[in-house]
Design a protein around this motif. Sequence first.
Motif, short mmCIF file in Angstrom:
data_model
loop_
_atom_site.label_atom_id
_atom_site.label_comp_id
_atom_site.label_asym_id
_atom_site.label_seq_id
_atom_site.Cartn_x
_atom_site.Cartn_y
_atom_site.Cartn_z
N PRO A 1 0.84 -1.21 0.00
CA PRO A 1 0.00 0.00 0.00
C PRO A 1 0.87 1.26 0.00
O PRO A 1 1.93 1.30 0.63
N VAL A 2 0.41 2.29 -0.70
CA VAL A 2 1.08 3.59 -0.74
C VAL A 2 0.13 4.63 -0.18
O VAL A 2 -0.94 4.87 -0.76
N TYR A 3 0.50 5.21 0.96
CA TYR A 3 -0.27 6.30 1.55
C TYR A 3 0.46 7.61 1.26
O TYR A 3 1.69 7.66 1.27
N VAL A 4 -0.30 8.66 1.02
CA VAL A 4 0.27 9.95 0.63
C VAL A 4 -0.03 11.01 1.68
O VAL A 4 -1.16 11.11 2.17
N ARG B 1 -11.19 12.54 0.51
CA ARG B 1 -12.28 11.60 0.28
C ARG B 1 -13.11 11.98 -0.94
O ARG B 1 -13.54 11.12 -1.71
N GLU B 2 -13.33 13.28 -1.13
CA GLU B 2 -14.14 13.71 -2.27
C GLU B 2 -13.40 13.55 -3.60
O GLU B 2 -14.03 13.53 -4.67
N SER B 3 -12.08 13.42 -3.55
CA SER B 3 -11.28 13.27 -4.76
C SER B 3 -11.04 11.80 -5.12
O SER B 3 -10.24 11.52 -6.02
N GLY B 4 -11.67 10.89 -4.42
CA GLY B 4 -11.50 9.48 -4.71
C GLY B 4 -11.03 8.67 -3.53
O GLY B 4 -10.86 7.45 -3.65
N GLY B 5 -10.84 9.31 -2.37
CA GLY B 5 -10.32 8.61 -1.22
C GLY B 5 -11.38 8.07 -0.28
O GLY B 5 -11.05 7.58 0.81
N MET C 1 -4.62 14.83 -5.75
CA MET C 1 -3.75 13.76 -6.23
C MET C 1 -3.80 12.55 -5.32
O MET C 1 -3.91 11.40 -5.76
N ALA C 2 -3.76 12.79 -4.01
CA ALA C 2 -3.80 11.68 -3.06
C ALA C 2 -5.09 10.90 -3.19
O ALA C 2 -5.10 9.67 -3.17
N GLY C 3 -6.21 11.60 -3.32
CA GLY C 3 -7.48 10.91 -3.46
C GLY C 3 -7.54 10.04 -4.70
O GLY C 3 -8.13 8.96 -4.69
N GLY D 1 -4.18 5.41 0.81
CA GLY D 1 -4.55 5.97 2.10
C GLY D 1 -3.92 7.34 2.26
O GLY D 1 -3.10 7.77 1.44
N LEU D 2 -4.30 8.04 3.32
CA LEU D 2 -3.83 9.41 3.58
C LEU D 2 -3.03 9.43 4.88
O LEU D 2 -3.38 8.76 5.85
N VAL D 3 -1.97 10.24 4.89
CA VAL D 3 -1.15 10.47 6.08
C VAL D 3 -1.23 11.95 6.45
O VAL D 3 -1.14 12.82 5.58
#
Length: 327
Positions: free
Chosen positions: A168-171, A203-207, A181-183, A188-190
Amino acid sequence: MSTPKIGYFLSCEEYTPAELVQQARWAEEAGFESLWISDHFHPWNDEQGQSPFVWSVIGAVSQVCSLPVITAVTCPTVRIHPAIVAQAAATSAVLTGGKFVLGVGSGEALNEHVTGERWPDATVRIDMLEEAIDVLRTLWKGGFVDHHGEYYTVENARIYTLPDDPIPVYVSAFGPKAADMAGRVADGLVTTMPDTDSIRAFRESGGEGKPVQAGYKVCWGTDDETCIDTAHRIWGNSGVPGELSQVLPSPRHFEQVTALVPRETTRDSIAYGSEVERHVEAFRPFAEAGIDVVHVSQMGGREENSNAEGFFEFYRDRVLPRLREIG
């Protein structure tokens, strides 16, 4: 609101490799559920005084501790080519039995300018990071890879030591472009703040439905004023505002600008001392923001008047039970 898992944040800027390995052992014994580990070439200032190579430390930690490990965060764009990061992360995933997450971010000049490469502006750094993530994932598929992109070239490269499952790659994302970009591309998000706006943008961008992890620092000790002094002297840089943390190139520059951060700013922004409720209230905003895993780091564990193991005993016996009641 559900209770987040609670992890420990290994600070490579402040502790020696052996101390970090010992802290990983103590964290698991105390009941922490995962590990963050920072990835720096320099500490933020000379008072912190350390900066071991994160990949060596992860290898050592993997042999004494069974907790999941995530880098918080690696910059795979300037100082180290993403093909090399891909190999390092793959080996870490194998060593941890598949319990490794690669946390990545667009980095800071403090760590990335050291090879003499130009430090680009934030917009370019985000584009570089997105391409680097694509390089990482392509190499992790196995087979030989040729990539000729806008920022990176990979020729006839294959990673032979790979984990069984994808890494997994979290940004780490600050600002709308990074959150977008992260979404779109991250697993995942950091974050280091319970910033509901950034989490919502992610979350609204795809996350939506993807994990969010966070980390923050405390200074446990038996004397409040000593804890505040220690935190301000070692980590006063946390109060540096805006984009300065991304563009200042050396620890001495952080020392100069940190001189403008009042002690009261540090005092008002951290949990300090041995009052349990103070530590609980520092954790609560992260839980209320819907963060899935929250990592806590102890500042000043190397100080002469500090008992490094005492932090873990304090959290094991008095704080972790309270935190797990939140939700």
